[in-house]
Enzyme design. Structure first.
Site, short mmCIF file in Angstrom:
data_model
loop_
_atom_site.label_atom_id
_atom_site.label_comp_id
_atom_site.label_asym_id
_atom_site.label_seq_id
_atom_site.Cartn_x
_atom_site.Cartn_y
_atom_site.Cartn_z
N LYS A 194 74.99 40.91 52.97
CA LYS A 194 74.13 42.10 52.99
C LYS A 194 72.78 41.79 53.64
O LYS A 194 72.26 42.59 54.43
CB LYS A 194 73.92 42.59 51.56
CG LYS A 194 72.75 43.55 51.35
CD LYS A 194 72.53 43.81 49.88
CE LYS A 194 71.30 44.66 49.62
NZ LYS A 194 70.04 43.91 49.87
N ASN A 195 72.21 40.61 53.32
CA ASN A 195 70.88 40.27 53.81
C ASN A 195 70.86 39.85 55.27
O ASN A 195 69.80 39.60 55.82
CB ASN A 195 70.27 39.16 52.95
CG ASN A 195 69.92 39.67 51.56
OD1 ASN A 195 69.82 40.87 51.33
ND2 ASN A 195 69.77 38.76 50.61
N ARG A 239 64.34 50.01 51.39
CA ARG A 239 63.21 49.40 52.11
C ARG A 239 63.58 49.02 53.54
O ARG A 239 62.78 48.46 54.26
CB ARG A 239 62.73 48.15 51.35
CG ARG A 239 62.04 48.49 50.05
CD ARG A 239 61.72 47.25 49.23
NE ARG A 239 61.00 47.64 48.03
CZ ARG A 239 59.67 47.63 47.91
NH1 ARG A 239 58.93 47.25 48.93
NH2 ARG A 239 59.09 48.00 46.80
N CYS A 266 65.05 47.96 44.93
CA CYS A 266 65.26 47.60 43.52
C CYS A 266 63.94 47.42 42.79
O CYS A 266 62.98 46.89 43.34
CB CYS A 266 66.07 46.30 43.44
SG CYS A 266 67.82 46.53 43.83
N ASP A 311 68.20 35.50 43.56
CA ASP A 311 69.36 36.37 43.36
C ASP A 311 70.48 35.69 42.58
O ASP A 311 71.40 36.36 42.13
CB ASP A 311 69.92 36.83 44.71
CG ASP A 311 69.01 37.85 45.40
OD1 ASP A 311 68.26 38.53 44.69
OD2 ASP A 311 69.06 37.96 46.63
N VAL A 353 59.74 33.83 42.25
CA VAL A 353 59.74 34.63 43.48
C VAL A 353 59.34 36.07 43.21
O VAL A 353 58.47 36.63 43.88
CB VAL A 353 61.12 34.56 44.16
CG1 VAL A 353 61.14 35.42 45.43
CG2 VAL A 353 61.48 33.11 44.49
#
Length: 455
Positions: free
Chosen positions: A41-42, A114, A138, A328, A350
């Site tokens: 996804k990233n 975003r 999120c 994550d 983070v």
């Protein structure tokens, strides 16, 4: 109740064809079998945006069926990019007729995402202007966009904040600059890469993020004709070029999804083979997994994760930017740590609000205490940071079913894991949010033998 969150979840569910936004899980059954993970996804969403920079079409392979991909597809199409699915998981992106999009179109597709912030650089190069609506994402912390805007200003963009969003122009075009990020932000690093690659002159970016997904984006841009050097000490040098061509690229696998299924195997006493997962990008996670007591087997086409049947052990984890332990990864792992014999400590350095999901775990029987200001320790290796938190997890505890509303992407998947591990029945709502980053997770639960139904 958070009506915006509910709406976002329903929209996400609709984008990927989920019949319902609520799932009922009857837990206590080990997850066993094999599932596949595709592109991260990233990376995939950023690679789709990168296609805007080219003069010719691009082909992206390994694209997962997730809600965020549909969001970017809609935004690209709103700006005149033709997006065709050549076959499942393979997109052709043609930017030949890029145009400005109306605010209403951008807002309709973006919702609370975003992602639009990363359109700024490519659109400034192609059109001389860009507009982004108020940004969501999120609810895991402030996540300010100041890093992005300051970088764009340094490159020559004029930023005008309006009531309904932000308007950017580049009257003289973007130009190279010396930029140092206050924190190795992945998003801000991507912003600089996508904006500086066609700027006039050279850009030096200090304190850059160097995640595998960043390296994969740099590989894509190099295929397109960019000149980008990754130097020691988190320095990236981008020599601007006038034109870029389309790329053909297969996306790096989603290491966040792989780690989440690994934690699910541990929490449910299961045995899950994650096809497509690779050892190199997961080394930090694998070390912690082994310390906890989980076992894994690296295969040629994936990694098998399983609970060996012996008691799990407590660990101390500190999240950090790559090559550290990813933020994550900690949320799914915490569910497994509720079953470890002893006290584990997870330092989140983070994001400042990523332990909200533990409230639901405590309702299910977990023993987790969140320290809002973090915990000092002489054994720490990651420097303490402002707004950091810590979670103390005492186990093993007996988890029982509960009614849970998904708060965010990773926390939501963690609630799924907890429900699968718990005794009894759980009803989890807002599962559409999980589809933002977990491809076909309902199908994969079925493949792994979970006992559930959508209601």
């Amino acid at each position: 109740m958070n009506s915006h969150l509910d709406l976002d979840s329903r929209k996400a569910a609709q984008r990927v064809g989920l019949a319902s936004d609520t799932i009922v899980i009857r837990g206590g059954k080990p997850l066993t079998g094999r599932i596949e993970v595709r592109g991260a996804k990233n990376l995939v969403t950023k690679a789709m945006v990168a296609a805007l920079l080219a003069d010719t079409p691009s082909v992206l392979k390994g694209v997962p069926e997730i809600s965020d991909v549909h969001v970017v597809k809609g935004l690209l199409e709103a700006h005149g990019v033709v997006v065709d699915e050549l076959m499942p998981g393979e997109l052709r992106l043609d930017p030949s007729n890029v145009s400005s999009a109306h605010f209403a179109e951008i807002n309709a597709h973006a919702g609370s995402s975003r992602i639009p912030i990363l359109f700024c650089g490519p659109l400034l190069h192609q059109l001389g202007e860009a507009f982004i609506p108020d940004l969501g994402g999120c609810r895991i912390g402030d996540r300010p966009i100041d890093f992005h805007l300051n970088a764009l200003r340094a490159l020559g963009a004029v930023v005008e904040k309006l009531d309904d969003g932000i308007h950017l122009t580049a009257p003289d075009g973007l130009v190279g600059a010396h930029i140092e990020l206050p924190f190795p932000s992945v998003g801000a690093t991507e912003q600089v890469l996508l904006s500086a690659v066609r700027a006039e002159g050279t850009t030096e970016l200090k304190n850059a993020a160097i995640e595998p997904e960043i390296m994969d984006l740099i590989a894509i841009l190099q295929k397109m004709g960019a000149i980008i050097s990754v130097e020691p000490n988190r320095v990236i040098v981008i020599e601007g070029v006038k034109q870029l061509r389309g790329y053909v690229h297969t996306a790096i696998f989603d290491r966040n999804e792989a780690a989440s299924w690994a934690s699910a195997a541990l929490a449910t006493h299961g045995d899950i083979t994650v096809g497509g997962a690779k050892q190199q990008e997961l080394m930090t996670f694998l070390n912690i997994y082994r310390k906890v007591g989980g076992e894994f087997e690296v295969l040629e086409d994936g990694i098998r994760f399983y609970h060996p049947g012996t008691p799990l052990k407590p660990v101390m984890v500190e999240t950090d930017v790559h090559p550290g332990f990813m933020t994550d990864w900690q949320q799914p792992l915490i569910v497994a740590l509720t079953q470890a014999e002893g006290t584990s400590v997870v330092h989140e350095t983070v994001y400042e609000n990523r332990f909200g999901f533990t409230d639901a775990l405590n309702e299910m029987g977990a023993d987790i205490t969140v320290h809002q200001s973090g915990i000092a320790s002489i054994t720490r290796r990651v420097p303490r940071r402002p707004l950091e938190q810590a979670a103390v997890v005492t186990g093993p505890t007996h988890l029982t079913g509960a009614d849970v509303r998904v708060p965010d992407l990773r926390g939501g998947f963690s609630h799924l894991i907890a429900a699968l591990a718990a005794e009894g029945t759980s009803t989890i709502s807002n599962v559409g949010i999980i589809s933002r980053g977990y491809e076909l997770f309902i199908d994969k639960l079925e493949q792994l033998g979970a006992d559930f139904e959508l209601v």
